[in-house]
Design a protein around this motif. Structure first.
Motif, PDB file in Angstrom:
ATOM      1  N   ARG A   1      14.413   2.277   4.419  1.00 19.72           N
ATOM      2  CA  ARG A   1      13.655   3.507   4.203  1.00 19.72           C
ATOM      3  C   ARG A   1      14.039   4.490   5.315  1.00 19.72           C
ATOM      4  NH1 ARG A   1       7.535   2.718   2.850  1.00 19.72           N
ATOM      5  NH2 ARG A   1       7.884   4.775   1.911  1.00 19.72           N
ATOM      6  N   SER A   2      13.168   4.706   6.288  1.00 18.80           N
ATOM      7  CA  SER A   2      13.480   5.649   7.374  1.00 18.80           C
ATOM      8  C   SER A   2      14.053   4.943   8.597  1.00 18.80           C
ATOM      9  CB  SER A   2      12.214   6.422   7.771  1.00 18.80           C
ATOM     10  OG  SER A   2      11.713   7.150   6.670  1.00 18.80           O
ATOM     11  N   ASN A  37      11.436  10.756  -5.015  1.00 18.29           N
ATOM     12  CA  ASN A  37      10.252  11.154  -4.257  1.00 18.29           C
ATOM     13  C   ASN A  37       9.859  12.607  -4.495  1.00 18.29           C
ATOM     14  OD1 ASN A  37      10.454   8.618  -3.043  1.00 18.29           O
ATOM     15  ND2 ASN A  37      11.528   9.398  -1.256  1.00 18.29           N
ATOM     16  N   ARG A  79      19.646   4.197   1.125  1.00 24.38           N
ATOM     17  CA  ARG A  79      18.401   4.746   1.683  1.00 24.38           C
ATOM     18  C   ARG A  79      17.451   5.019   0.521  1.00 24.38           C
ATOM     19  NH1 ARG A  79      13.830   6.994   2.904  1.00 24.38           N
ATOM     20  NH2 ARG A  79      13.772   8.882   4.161  1.00 24.38           N
ATOM     21  N   ALA A  80      16.327   4.345   0.502  1.00 25.45           N
ATOM     22  CA  ALA A  80      15.336   4.546  -0.552  1.00 25.45           C
ATOM     23  C   ALA A  80      14.575   5.837  -0.277  1.00 25.45           C
ATOM     24  CB  ALA A  80      14.381   3.362  -0.631  1.00 25.45           C
ATOM     25  N   GLY A  81      15.144   6.939  -0.717  1.00 22.04           N
ATOM     26  CA  GLY A  81      14.605   8.268  -0.460  1.00 22.04           C
ATOM     27  C   GLY A  81      15.732   9.273  -0.477  1.00 22.04           C
ATOM     28  N   ASN A  95       7.047   5.434  -3.919  1.00 22.63           N
ATOM     29  CA  ASN A  95       7.452   4.209  -3.255  1.00 22.63           C
ATOM     30  C   ASN A  95       8.108   3.248  -4.241  1.00 22.63           C
ATOM     31  OD1 ASN A  95       6.684   1.301  -2.188  1.00 22.63           O
ATOM     32  ND2 ASN A  95       6.574   2.667  -0.421  1.00 22.63           N
ATOM     33  N   PHE A 100       7.581  -1.286   1.846  1.00 18.73           N
ATOM     34  CA  PHE A 100       7.353  -0.853   0.474  1.00 18.73           C
ATOM     35  C   PHE A 100       5.998  -1.395   0.010  1.00 18.73           C
ATOM     36  CE2 PHE A 100      12.081  -0.743   0.339  1.00 18.73           C
ATOM     37  CZ  PHE A 100      12.262   0.514  -0.231  1.00 18.73           C
ATOM     38  N   GLN A 153       4.767   9.395   0.479  1.00 22.83           N
ATOM     39  CA  GLN A 153       3.784   8.320   0.610  1.00 22.83           C
ATOM     40  C   GLN A 153       2.830   8.288  -0.588  1.00 22.83           C
ATOM     41  OE1 GLN A 153       5.267   6.364   2.760  1.00 22.83           O
ATOM     42  NE2 GLN A 153       3.492   6.009   4.023  1.00 22.83           N
ATOM     43  N   ASN A 191      21.898   7.619  -1.172  1.00 25.82           N
ATOM     44  CA  ASN A 191      20.458   7.871  -1.181  1.00 25.82           C
ATOM     45  C   ASN A 191      19.952   7.740  -2.614  1.00 25.82           C
ATOM     46  OD1 ASN A 191      21.518  10.205  -2.301  1.00 25.82           O
ATOM     47  ND2 ASN A 191      20.254  11.598  -1.105  1.00 25.82           N
ATOM     48  N   THR A 212      12.628  -3.001   6.324  1.00 21.42           N
ATOM     49  CA  THR A 212      11.754  -1.836   6.464  1.00 21.42           C
ATOM     50  C   THR A 212      10.752  -2.035   7.588  1.00 21.42           C
ATOM     51  OG1 THR A 212      10.236  -2.735   4.794  1.00 21.42           O
ATOM     52  CG2 THR A 212      11.888  -1.164   4.035  1.00 21.42           C
ATOM     53  N   GLY A 238      12.255   2.478  -4.414  1.00 17.35           N
ATOM     54  CA  GLY A 238      12.639   1.092  -4.176  1.00 17.35           C
ATOM     55  C   GLY A 238      13.453   0.510  -5.314  1.00 17.35           C
TER      56      GLY A 238
END
Length: 305
Positions: free
Chosen positions: A54-55, A101, A74-76, A279, A11, A274, A96, A7, A283
């Motif tokens: 993440r991104s 989120n 992908r954490a999201g 988060n 995280f 955020q 994903n 990341t 994760g």
């Protein structure tokens, strides 16, 4: 097997600890690279079997550097930072973590909307949300949470999503509409939750925004690519009553802010997810999904074919 967590935007410490617990309990090896560089990523994936990001941009060069890589999570919710075609070519499953989120993004929608309706708290008289109409563009996890919160404000609701049956929306007290033109012309507030696809990129522009009722507010917590920035600027120039808020800073942010001042607001970086809770949730879900795939091929949230 080795699982790499890479990341650039780390995280939260509690999330890292929870990820460690999940992966250690599975008997897999864990490596964590936080605030890493491109070179760190290419080195770290060399012997990785699973990758959690993440991104972070994951292109074919990353996959070519990782001959043993089997799964990327992908954490999201959004996954346009990952080259899906390349992953399929290399036999890598991409997943994903939908829904983790969603409440955080939905709450941010209303944080920005209330701020804008109160003129960014400049001391002048503003307006209330009660009795106003909200159009939700895409009725997935985030859209449903937006609807839930909007009901608490006493708003009327419409939604557009060709993948969601009308009966499901109606069951949640939301009126279904079937074209973007209906959604924009019938709602003072429109909240965008569509992905950036060839169909949606640059799809929100002059013609749609000009259909909004007096005092219209466009809210974007989706992707900046869905906005036709030149078209939106033109609409804002011609309609002094219109406003735009986003948690994705547009490419033309300087022009927007110079021309429209208090009628626009952008967070300095994408902030929908955020929160400490989002988060942590994303994760842990990413860790659990990675472990499950490496153990027995579990791929419920696979986004490539």
């Amino acid at each position: 097997m080795k699982i790499l967590v890479f990341t650039e935007k780390p995280f939260a410490p509690a999330a890292v600890k929870a990820i460690e617990n999940v992966i250690n309990a599975s008997g897999n090896e864990l490596e964590v690279i936080e605030m890493g560089t491109r070179a760190d990523l290419l080195e770290g994936v060399k012997n990785a079997n699973g990758l959690i990001v993440r991104s972070d941009k994951i292109d074919e060069a990353v996959m070519e550097a990782a001959p043993n890589l089997k799964v990327i999570v992908r954490a999201g919710a959004g996954y346009d930072n990952i080259d899906l075609a390349a992953a399929t070519k290399h036999g890598i499953c991409v997943m994903n973590t939908p829904g983790q989120n969603s409440n955080a993004v939905a709450e941010l929608v209303f944080g920005m909307v209330v701020m804008m309706c109160r003129n960014q708290y400049n001391g002048k008289s503003g307006s209330e949300l009660k009795g106003k109409s909200l159009g939700i563009y895409a009725f997935g996890q985030v859209g449903r949470n937006v609807a839930r919160i909007a009901k608490g404000f006493g708003m009327s609701l419409e939604a557009l999503d060709k993948f969601v049956p009308d009966a499901m929306m109606e069951g949640e007290g939301v009126k279904p509409v079937h074209t973007p033109e209906e959604l924009f012309s019938q709602n003072q507030f429109v909240s965008l939750h569509i992905p950036a696809t060839p169909e949606t990129k640059n799809s929100i522009g002059y013609d749609l925004v000009m259909k909004m009722p007096e005092g219209g507010v466009l809210i974007n917590t989706a992707r900046k690519e869905v906005i036709d920035e030149a078209g939106l600027i033109k609409a804002l120039e011609e309609r002094p009553d219109l406003r735009y808020v986003s948690d994705i800073k547009p490419d033309s942010a300087e022009e927007f802010e110079k021309k429209f001042a208090a009628r626009v607001f952008f967070t300095p970086k994408k902030m929908g997810a955020q929160t400490a809770e989002a988060n942590f949730n994303a994760g842990v879900a990413a860790a659990e999904q990675t472990v499950a795939y490496l153990k027995d091929g579990w791929n419920k949230y696979q986004v490539n074919k």
